[in-house]
Enzyme design. Structure first.
Site, PDB file in Angstrom:
ATOM      1  N   ASP A   1     -44.757  94.818  78.512  1.00 47.06           N
ATOM      2  CA  ASP A   1     -43.723  95.848  78.563  1.00 47.06           C
ATOM      3  C   ASP A   1     -43.028  95.909  77.207  1.00 47.06           C
ATOM      4  O   ASP A   1     -42.415  94.936  76.783  1.00 47.06           O
ATOM      5  CB  ASP A   1     -42.728  95.480  79.677  1.00 47.06           C
TER       6      ASP A   1
ATOM      7  N   ASP B   1     -40.178  97.758  75.474  1.00 43.61           N
ATOM      8  CA  ASP B   1     -39.049  98.636  75.755  1.00 43.61           C
ATOM      9  C   ASP B   1     -38.291  98.945  74.463  1.00 43.61           C
ATOM     10  O   ASP B   1     -37.653  98.066  73.892  1.00 43.61           O
ATOM     11  CB  ASP B   1     -38.129  97.934  76.770  1.00 43.61           C
TER      12      ASP B   1
ATOM     13  N   ASP C   1     -40.759  91.873  76.857  1.00 41.96           N
ATOM     14  CA  ASP C   1     -40.137  91.190  77.982  1.00 41.96           C
ATOM     15  C   ASP C   1     -41.145  90.231  78.621  1.00 41.96           C
ATOM     16  O   ASP C   1     -42.048  90.650  79.341  1.00 41.96           O
ATOM     17  CB  ASP C   1     -39.648  92.232  78.996  1.00 41.96           C
TER      18      ASP C   1
END
Ligand SMILES: [Zn+2]
Length: 316
Positions: free
Chosen positions: A94, A96, A267
């Site tokens: 992930d 982000d 993450d």
């Protein structure tokens, strides 16, 4: 440009724009084995433990409820409605863009085109490592609405638990961002991302440098004035000039700071957790009014061209 979608706009999106064909086959092929989660008001996915046995059922649900957010499990279960009978799970990264700590483009907590471009670059680096170093093949990219998801479906990997996933995460992370100890104790290769960040910081003037703990005004000016030498040095995997300006100790803490700030964009929890839920590709990211969508070609993908819902285009 990025703003929250109204309930009416969500309704318009799911009634007029969303199509079942926008669901990736990796979702439709395993629909019955996935847990679905919904957020109706922006307070988080509180409605969990949902199962759909057909795309048609999911379609009716989405059009009727026009949720704020839609999620699906990365795991396959025998009983997804109970989150029981775990079979396997995708391996996920992930990225982000909101978590990008070192930037010279916009304010902390905000996301702009440059942030997203950077997140894309990181996604490409990670994909390269997954393919070349780890030999993985079945890799998909999803634009999450504010960053990128890399979803891996290689068979033997999907059955692995959290420990193996944590090892893979660290392996990949430390190739995207060279850990400080490897830069300080050569011979080492300074990764592209690490070099680019230092370059961006030093070239952007003293304001961003000054705020880094221990640097202060005087040293930041010196770094800026000698930026060409420092960058030449980095190109040959050296930090001699950096050390000359900052001294051994401060160089170490400077690199540590950069490393920690940069890896925040990845993450680890998402990669390690085998029961995670992720945004459903084709759904609306209502906080920013962008589409979460499957990407055909990551390199040519452009969020502000490809992932803007029609209701946003009509207004601008
Ligand atoms: Zn930005």
């Amino acid at each position: 440009m990025l703003r929250r979608a109204t309930p009416e706009e969500r309704k318009i999106y799911y009634l007029e724009e969303w199509k079942p064909e926008d669901l990736p086959t990796f979702i439709t092929d395993s629909l019955e084995m996935r847990e679905f989660g919904f957020d109706y008001d922006g307070s988080g996915p509180r409605d969990r433990y949902n199962r759909f046995t057909s795309v048609a059922d999911l379609e009716v649900f989405l059009r009727e409820r026009a949720p704020f957010s839609v999620y699906n499990s990365i795991s396959y279960y025998n009983e997804p409605e109970k989150r029981k009978g775990w079979i396997k799970a995708e391996l996920v990264f992930d990225i982000d863009a909101k978590e990008m700590a070192i930037k010279t483009c916009c304010l902390e907590g905000q996301v702009c085109e440059e942030c997203l471009e950077n997140a894309k670059k990181i996604s490409m680096e990670i994909t390269g490592i997954l393919r070349k170093n780890l030999g993985l093949k079945n890799i998909f990219h999803v634009y999450s609405g504010r960053g990128y998801h890399i979803r891996v479906f290689d068979d033997d990997l999907m059955e692995q638990g959290s420990e193996v996933r944590a090892e893979i995460f660290e392996y990949v992370r430390d190739r995207v961002y060279t850990p400080p100890e490897l830069i300080i104790n050569p011979p080492s290769i300074i990764s592209n991302m690490m070099r680019e960040t230092i370059e961006k910081l030093i070239s952007s003037g003293t304001r961003n440098l000054e705020n880094i703990p221990g640097i202060g005004f005087k040293k930041s000016r010196e770094l800026y004035e000698r930026k060409d030498e420092i960058l030449d040095d980095l190109d040959s995997n050296k930090i001699t000039i950096l050390k000359e300006v900052l001294g051994e100790k401060l160089t170490e803490s400077f690199l540590n700071y950069l490393y920690k700030a940069q890896i925040a964009i990845l993450d680890a929890k998402v990669t390690v957790d085998i029961k995670r839920i992720l945004r459903l590709p084709s759904s609306l990211h209502s906080t920013v009014s962008m589409k979460c969508m499957l990407i055909k070609d990551l390199k040519s993908f452009s969020p502000f061209r490809d992932a803007v819902p029609r209701f946003m285009k009509e207004k601008s």
